[in-house]
Design an enzyme around this catalytic site. Sequence first.
Site, PDB file in Angstrom:
ATOM      1  CG  ASN A   1      -0.381   0.045   2.505  1.00 43.59           C
ATOM      2  OD1 ASN A   1       0.780  -0.327   2.676  1.00 43.59           O
ATOM      3  ND2 ASN A   1      -1.130   0.487   3.497  1.00 43.59           N
TER       4      ASN A   1
ATOM      5  CD  GLU B   1       4.531   0.007  13.325  1.00 49.25           C
ATOM      6  OE1 GLU B   1       3.286   0.090  13.459  1.00 49.25           O
ATOM      7  OE2 GLU B   1       5.326   0.366  14.201  1.00 49.25           O
TER       8      GLU B   1
ATOM      9  CB  CYS C   1      -1.797   0.701   8.782  1.00 47.17           C
ATOM     10  SG  CYS C   1      -0.532   0.228   7.687  1.00 47.17           S
TER      11      CYS C   1
ATOM     12  CD  GLU D   1       8.222   0.575  10.518  1.00 48.06           C
ATOM     13  OE1 GLU D   1       7.141   0.498   9.924  1.00 48.06           O
ATOM     14  OE2 GLU D   1       9.292   0.065  10.109  1.00 48.06           O
TER      15      GLU D   1
HETATM   16  C1  UN1 Z   1       0.075   3.191   6.250  1.00 48.06           C
HETATM   17  O1  UN1 Z   1      -1.034   3.564   6.560  1.00 48.06           O
HETATM   18  O2  UN1 Z   1       0.241   2.028   5.851  1.00 48.06           O
HETATM   19  O3  UN1 Z   1       0.139   8.713   7.649  1.00 48.06           O
HETATM   20  C2  UN1 Z   1       1.235   4.115   6.298  1.00 48.06           C
HETATM   21  C3  UN1 Z   1       0.008   8.231   6.549  1.00 48.06           C
HETATM   22  C4  UN1 Z   1       1.224   7.895   5.699  1.00 48.06           C
HETATM   23  C5  UN1 Z   1       1.801   6.570   6.113  1.00 48.06           C
HETATM   24  C6  UN1 Z   1       0.746   5.511   6.229  1.00 48.06           C
HETATM   25  N1  UN1 Z   1       2.202   8.936   5.784  1.00 48.06           N
HETATM   26  O4  UN1 Z   1      -1.085   7.981   6.119  1.00 48.06           O
END
Ligand code: UN1
Length: 512
Positions: A168, A266, A300, A480
């Site tokens: 993603n 994660e 995520c 991270e």
């Molecule tokens: C993720 O959601 O898999 O804050 C990472 C964010 C991005 C990173 C997301 N800078 O939505």
Amino acid sequence: MSRKPHISATSQSVPSGFARPANLIGSAWLPAAEGRTFESRSPADGRKVVGVFPRSGREEAEAAVAAAKGAYDAWRLTPPPLRGAVLRQCAAVLRERKEALSRLMSLEMGKPLVESRGDVQEAIDCAEYYSGEGRRLFGDTSTSELPSKFAMAVRVPVGVCGMITPWNFPVAIPAWKIFPAILCGNTVVFKPAEDAPACGAAFAAALRDAGVPPGVVNLVQGFGEEVGAALVHHPDVRLISFTGSCETGSLIAGACGQNLKRCSLEMGGKNAQIVMDDADLDLALEGALWGAFGTAGQRCTATSRLILHRKIKRTFVKRLVAAARKLRLGDPLNERHQIGPLVNEAQRERVERYVAIGQEEGAKLLCGGRRPAGAAFKHGWYYEPTIFDGVTPDMRIAQEEIFGPVTAAIEVKSFEQAVEVLNGTAYGLSSSIYTRDVNRAFRAIRDLEAGITYINGPTIGAEVHMPFGGVKNTGNGHREAGQAVLDVFSEWKSVYVDYSGKLQKAQIDVQA
Ligand code: UN1
């Protein structure tokens, strides 16, 4: 499956050799040992083959680990400012290729071009941030309880690191793992997601072209059960860094636990945005749309729950539905489109299953809940933005990660209840509250069980210099990005220098 690499017509803007259909082991781009391959197809049009990649297994993983091990000593002994200078070059090459990489990303995993550009920018930001770390990488100097004795703690690398990354954020997530890892002096075997191998290859190629020495970053394409498992079980891999599902993460954690391997995970989220009765509703609405439907909900950090104060709920939901209906779905390479397809057929089926579950549970489907009609969508994994109302906190659609353009509205009576509902899941990645009351905002910062809390902003939007990660089942206690990830990719070594010329005994010669 054909072994001949094939780049489709829509990827014309991608320079040849840019996403090489091979593994990178040391300085060589190699096919899989037995010539096995797998295809990457565009989710916007399943007929388009983006590329054909080596379906690797244990043998290729072992070769890559050996290359990483072979490169380790020279890299570990390269002064950190010089390692940082290599990262500066990585930033320059990624910047030069930003547009081509972004186009490849939209083609391969389906997010709109504007978001793909953001993904590549996040990688550039990471390279720049950690290049500066080459002249810091600070340790601690301290005191000694004994005279003429000096004490300090320094960071040393861990060794060979296995990086298992999702599709993603197919450039940003590898970047925020690999850049801090190599800055700390580690060497890497990188296994990109099987849904984004071209992005993984293009990223690895950019690093090599930027001057990352052979063997410092190796790439092995393939599937989790084959390449991923081989890395997790390999005795020379000292650390696994994984982003993905809780199911896979827990298997990895089990294997790493048994083998006493370092492991940073994660995983999922069930992120919520609270909207209080005193919120700026226009702002909260924009935030909810972006948070719930950006990347078609496949983050995520996506907003999969909206916790709405009952005084504003009706108006808010009505306006949200109207706005969601106006979102323009379509080919992610066309700049007019705001929502692309889901990544693959299985992902769309998963979303469909959850929508059916929501309806069976008695939630009210207000919009979406289906595949869009029309010839433009025929060959892609598209799904309409979907909003459920009348959701109660215990429903499965309010508890389980869906990873699609689906959000669930839950009504609450008070701030206290909003916090309780937000905290009432197994996950704890991102959280958000819209309110104009500064006291409530600070209570939310204190009480929300999440690794990230946004005040008057959506649940997505993490920046590279800040720790990223979550509590509860979202992770295993690591972070991270930011300075925090340096604790994942380095070990602390305590150093005592006794310049008294005699044996001095701590805790015995001196009792404070
Ligand atoms: C993720 O959601 O898999 O804050 C990472 C964010 C991005 C990173 C997301 N800078 O939505």
